[in-house]
Design an enzyme around this catalytic site. Structure first.
Site, PDB file in Angstrom:
ATOM      1  N   ILE A  71       4.171  -6.788  -6.912  1.00 14.52           N
ATOM      2  CA  ILE A  71       4.258  -8.237  -6.695  1.00 14.52           C
ATOM      3  C   ILE A  71       2.853  -8.847  -6.700  1.00 14.52           C
ATOM      4  O   ILE A  71       2.657 -10.018  -6.981  1.00 14.52           O
ATOM      5  CB  ILE A  71       5.021  -8.542  -5.385  1.00 14.52           C
ATOM      6  CG1 ILE A  71       5.441 -10.003  -5.339  1.00 14.52           C
ATOM      7  CG2 ILE A  71       4.225  -8.134  -4.149  1.00 14.52           C
ATOM      8  CD1 ILE A  71       6.583 -10.283  -4.399  1.00 14.52           C
ATOM      9  N   TYR A  83      11.837  -1.288  10.752  1.00 14.07           N
ATOM     10  CA  TYR A  83      11.513  -0.418   9.623  1.00 14.07           C
ATOM     11  C   TYR A  83      12.374   0.850   9.656  1.00 14.07           C
ATOM     12  O   TYR A  83      12.983   1.241   8.651  1.00 14.07           O
ATOM     13  CB  TYR A  83      10.028  -0.066   9.706  1.00 14.07           C
ATOM     14  CG  TYR A  83       9.515   0.879   8.659  1.00 14.07           C
ATOM     15  CD1 TYR A  83       9.443   0.504   7.326  1.00 14.07           C
ATOM     16  CD2 TYR A  83       9.066   2.158   9.008  1.00 14.07           C
ATOM     17  CE1 TYR A  83       8.951   1.382   6.371  1.00 14.07           C
ATOM     18  CE2 TYR A  83       8.568   3.027   8.068  1.00 14.07           C
ATOM     19  CZ  TYR A  83       8.513   2.637   6.752  1.00 14.07           C
ATOM     20  OH  TYR A  83       8.014   3.504   5.815  1.00 14.07           O
TER      21      TYR A  83
HETATM   22  N1  SER Z   1       3.307   5.358   7.790  1.00 13.75           N
HETATM   23  C1  SER Z   1       4.540   4.668   8.056  1.00 13.75           C
HETATM   24  C2  SER Z   1       4.370   3.627   9.081  1.00 13.75           C
HETATM   25  O1  SER Z   1       3.537   3.772   9.925  1.00 13.75           O
HETATM   26  C3  SER Z   1       5.601   5.651   8.486  1.00 13.75           C
HETATM   27  O2  SER Z   1       6.557   5.754   7.486  1.00 13.75           O
HETATM   28  O3  SER Z   1       5.071   2.672   9.073  1.00 13.75           O
END
Ligand code: SER
Length: 319
Positions: A35, A139
């Protein structure tokens, strides 16, 4: 000759993955997309918003792509600052790719998952492949949901999608973008440039980490593995090195004796505490012969070697 598209090629893992793929394949076979437009002139680059289904579809058709590495995502720290948007972006880019695979526009798809799929009730030491998963970050929730969806698409629509759960990935070419494990990259830059670093994680917080060449090896290895060898269609555990900020600082001090670290934790400390310390990756070893190569010292030495060259600094790397 197969053609490959890396989506998110300007990101931390995308950058190194792209260079490796370009060593393996001819320039015509490997396309980059992001992007963000790259600073320097980039050949075989296409500007792409992976949340836009039609743009991705037309790029795949125009470039006659067979395989996609979908590396675009909002990482853990940034996702906590904008939960709804992060969920939206992380799921949309995945669903676009899954639908395009279902409709035959992608023959083989790589989508990364993360140690963030685990949560506070997961066993933290040698975390098994199959275990309690109760992620409490946006996440982590998006990655766990993604794992369930890729397996569903594989079972229901017979698409070829492959995945590993990356630990924190350490590299020198490109900075990571807003993750909880970012301290383990920042520390090297600050050690060289300022001689000191303030860690946003507490000194004894151990997390699973991996040096970039190992992460790229795992990524390409699982993509090249014969499909019948793959028994896991969600995402494979992969293990690397486990260390704390204090242990990493000591490993850096072996080469830069003046280096100093102090600690000032922020919201990412709670995220780190909900994640495992070490990972059991025997399934990846059994199914596609994967094993990491870099230990803590080899990683530290290589990071300092490359970054001191990048910053035109002389550092003695013999102990
Ligand atoms: N390195 C990533 C994070 O800290 C872990 O998947 O979000």
């Amino acid at each position: 000759m197969k053609k490959i598209l890396v989506i998110g090629s300007n990101g931390q893992i995308g950058t190194d993955l792209l260079s490796k793929l370009r060593e393996i394949y001819t320039p015509e076979q490997v396309w980059a997309s992001d992007i963000r437009v790259p600073q320097s002139d980039e050949h075989h680059f296409i500007h792409l918003d992976a949340t836009d289904y039609e743009s991705v579809k037309s790029a795949l058709i125009k470039l006659e792509i067979d395989e996609v590495y979908l590396m675009a995502a909002i990482l853990s720290g940034n996702a906590e600052k904008m939960p709804n948007k992060a969920w939206d972006i992380n799921m949309k880019v995945l669903f676009n790719a899954l639908e395009l695979a279902k409709d035959g526009f992608i023959k083989k798809l790589f989508w990364p998952s993360s140690i963030a799929v685990f949560g506070p009730h997961t066993p933290r030491i040698n975390t098994p492949q199959y275990t309690i998963m109760d992620p409490n970050t946006v996440y982590g929730i998006s990655k766990l949901a993604g794992e369930r969806w890729i397996e569903y698409y594989k079972n229901r629509y017979h698409i070829d999608v492959r995945s590993v759960r990356y630990p924190g990935v350490i590299s020198w070419k490109t900075m990571p973008g807003g993750g909880t494990t970012d301290y383990a990259v920042e520390i090297f830059h600050e050690a060289l440039l300022k001689g000191r670093y303030t860690s946003f994680l507490e000194k004894h917080t151990a997390l699973p980490m991996m040096y970039m060449p190992d992460a790229i090896d795992a990524t390409i290895r699982i993509m090249e593995a014969p499909v019948e060898k793959l028994r896991i269609h969600s995402s494979y555990n992969i293990a690397g090195i486990t260390f704390t900020p204090e242990e990493l600082a000591n490993a850096i001090k072996a080469y830069l004796p003046e280096f100093e670290i102090d600690y000032q934790t922020d919201f990412r400390q709670a995220i780190a505490e909900s994640w495992p310390e070490s990972i059991d990756d025997r399934m990846a070893f059994k199914d596609w012969h994967w094993h990491h190569k870099y230990d803590l010292d080899a990683m530290v030495k290589d990071m300092l070697d490359n970054l001191s060259q990048k910053y035109h600094m002389a550092v003695s790397l013999s102990m």
